[in-house]
Write an enzyme that holds these catalytic residues in place. Structure first.
Site, PDB file in Angstrom:
ATOM      1  N   CYS A   1      15.678 -27.916   1.827  1.00 41.62           N
ATOM      2  CA  CYS A   1      15.566 -27.868   0.369  1.00 41.62           C
ATOM      3  C   CYS A   1      14.317 -27.156  -0.148  1.00 41.62           C
ATOM      4  CB  CYS A   1      15.669 -29.274  -0.216  1.00 41.62           C
ATOM      5  SG  CYS A   1      14.852 -30.549   0.760  1.00 41.62           S
TER       6      CYS A   1
ATOM      7  N   HIS B   1      10.561 -30.116  -6.303  1.00 37.80           N
ATOM      8  CA  HIS B   1      10.336 -30.134  -4.850  1.00 37.80           C
ATOM      9  C   HIS B   1       9.684 -28.874  -4.286  1.00 37.80           C
ATOM     10  CE1 HIS B   1      11.905 -31.758  -0.733  1.00 37.80           C
ATOM     11  NE2 HIS B   1      10.668 -32.102  -0.998  1.00 37.80           N
TER      12      HIS B   1
END
Length: 545
Positions: free
Chosen positions: A71, A127
């Protein structure tokens, strides 16, 4: 197709000269850890995604869309149009107590859109750095952010749990801009959907809109409650045999409903016709192992965290009203780094030069071959590297065997009959909207555009697992399930690709082999929130200069 593209460009130039050009809105939707086999436009009869499918059937589904396998790297590449390894953002994803981020020297995707006059909003996952406020979304191009800053959160309590050497720690990771969102309640997929709907509803159409909706779904939640969905939605998936997969299916159902709600609101706002919509997954699903969510990439080989196609070949599509008469699947090679130049071109803007991404807008809209022929998956943290060059993939180093097999077939079980797909399409919000707009859809014929990967994963003697002294070469066009190692048959191809890979590795910003979790980030020190704990350090540094 090319003549249509020329006419389109001419019209843009004419409107620009006349001062009447309104740039298209862009809505970019990201699913988290969604498996290749978890959308029905890829052929699934078990998990139905009618709203996503309608975008694929009336837009352009991307048959060979690749991303990074984790991710943080994939989102870094999306936002910068640079491969993660040249940013130092490759490998294991950011932890909540790690002081690392996309370098501040990089201009991010929302900043380009902001410079063009767009209103820019992020809903959901970030993130790519939060240890200091200057790393946060609202300091890097987004006007607003409602969502979580790290890898995932509990779907109801919005907590993130980490296991440190001295035990487990947890804290709230849901923010409205820079303020902890203690006051909200509800299932987070619905929260994010409602926030995105409100942004569209309240948007002033004098400016174009750039909205990134980065869902938590269907990523696993914290240890002890990995899979979470409203009970009535789980109950509606009773045809799914696996109990874990049944909850996962409900999580995907909520994600698909979200897409339908976004389309509905764009239509109610009367801006759907001037909006480009992208739907992608950040990386492959994770069937077993760390943060397993029981997704399936089958029959592709490998999972998230691996350079096999199950980790990096992911769901993707692009939709625009100008593409609804095309009805083709684009078979070209596209990588996550290509979105920035492709979307900038789509809205009539110039493309920066110092990037790895390639503008593929003309190739996609004209259904021509891709200009991309190479991509990399370089992970010096875990010790492997891979290159795709034309039809071949070469993998070197050590890839964990547990992430390198064909998983998911055992999850495909259905109790009784599969739910009626055509009925699901007809009942979907997106189908009804498209029907009202005169977009003709032949329900009985839509699955001719289904993207399917056909290969017999049992038709091999022994899978090649790369090690320090073993290179694996696959023809991923003819053997998309990566079952036959061709390295001994084509040593010249191995030599060429290995040389390209070694040259690219020299561009890498090396990562440390250990992750330092700063004890000062402990949530109990910050009102039980995961926050930007190094702001005081930055403040002292500025004052001392």
């Amino acid at each position: 197709m090319r003549s249509r593209w020329i006419i389109f460009i001419a019209a843009l130039i004419k409107m620009s000269r006349q001062g009447s050009f309104t740039r298209p809105n862009v809505v970019f939707i990201i699913a988290d850890d969604l498996g290749w086999d978890d959308v029905s436009f890829h052929g699934s009869n078990q998990i139905l995604t009618p709203n996503i499918d309608m975008l694929a059937y009336t837009g352009v589904p991307l048959e060979r869309y690749y991303s990074h396998c984790i991710c943080t790297p994939s989102r870094s590449a999306l936002l910068t149009s640079k491969f993660a390894h040249v940013l130092g953002m490759q490998g294991y994803p950011l932890t909540n107590a790690e002081d690392r981020a996309i370098p501040l020297t990089e201009k991010l995707l929302p900043e380009y859109f902001k410079d063009l006059g767009y209103a820019t909003h992020l809903v959901g996952k970030w993130h790519v750095g939060h240890s200091r406020s200057r790393y946060l979304p609202t300091f890097r191009g987004f006007d607003t952010h409602f969502g979580h800053r790290a890898g995932y959160i509990d779907y109801y309590e919005y907590l993130l749990l980490e296991t440190w050497s001295k035990g487990q720690v947890s804290g709230l990771d849901l923010y409205r801009n820079v303020t902890p969102a203690w006051d909200v309640s509800g299932y987070v997929t619905e929260l994010y959907t409602n926030e995105a709907v409100n942004i569209i509803r309240n948007h002033h159409i004098s400016r174009p809109l750039f909205l990134m909706l980065s869902h938590n779904a269907p990523h696993a939640a914290n240890e002890g409650a990995m899979l979470q969905a409203p009970p009535e939605q789980v109950r509606a998936q009773r045809h799914v045999e696996s109990p874990q997969r049944r909850i996962y299916s409900a999580m995907v159902k909520m994600l698909d409903d979200s897409v339908g709600e976004i389309i509905k609101e764009l239509q109610l706002k009367h801006i759907l016709d001037n909006t480009i919509i992208v739907f992608v997954s950040d990386n492959g699903g994770i069937t077993t192992g760390e943060t397993a969510n029981f997704a399936s990439n089958y029959p592709l080989r490998g999972l998230k965290f691996s350079p096999f196609d199950g980790g990096i070949r992911v769901n993707g599509l692009i939709w625009s009203k100008n593409l609804t008469d095309s009805r083709y699947t684009w078979k070209g090679f596209i990588h996550v780094v290509d979105w920035l130049p492709t979307l900038l071109t789509a809205v009539g803007a110039s493309v920066p030069k110092d990037i790895d991404g390639i503008n593929l807008w003309e190739s996609i809209t004209s259904n021509n071959e891709s200009n991309r022929n190479v991509s990399y998956e370089i992970n010096d943290f875990d010790g492997y590297a891979a290159i795709i060059f034309n039809d071949y993939k070469l993998i070197t180093g050590k890839v964990p065997d547990s992430y390198s097999t064909h998983e998911g077939k055992e999850l495909k079980g259905i109790i009784g009959k599969a739910p009626p797909y055509k009925e699901a399409l007809r009942k979907s919000a997106t189908y009804k909207i498209f029907q009202s707009k005169g977009i003709q859809i032949n329900i009985s014929d839509v699955r001719k555009n289904t993207i399917r990967v056909d290969c017999n994963t049992n038709n091999y003697e022994e899978l090649c697992h790369p090690k320090q002294d073993v290179l694996c070469l696959f023809n991923i066009k003819e053997d998309p399930c990566e079952t036959e190692n061709l390295s001994s048959r084509y040593p010249d191809i191995v030599e060429t690709m290995h040389g390209l890979l070694m040259a690219e590795i020299k561009r890498s910003v090396k990562r440390k082999k250990t992750i330092f979790r700063d004890p000062k980030a402990r949530p109990s020190l910050h009102n039980y929130t995961w926050t930007s704990w190094l702001d005081s350090v930055d403040k002292k540094t500025v004052q001392s200069k």
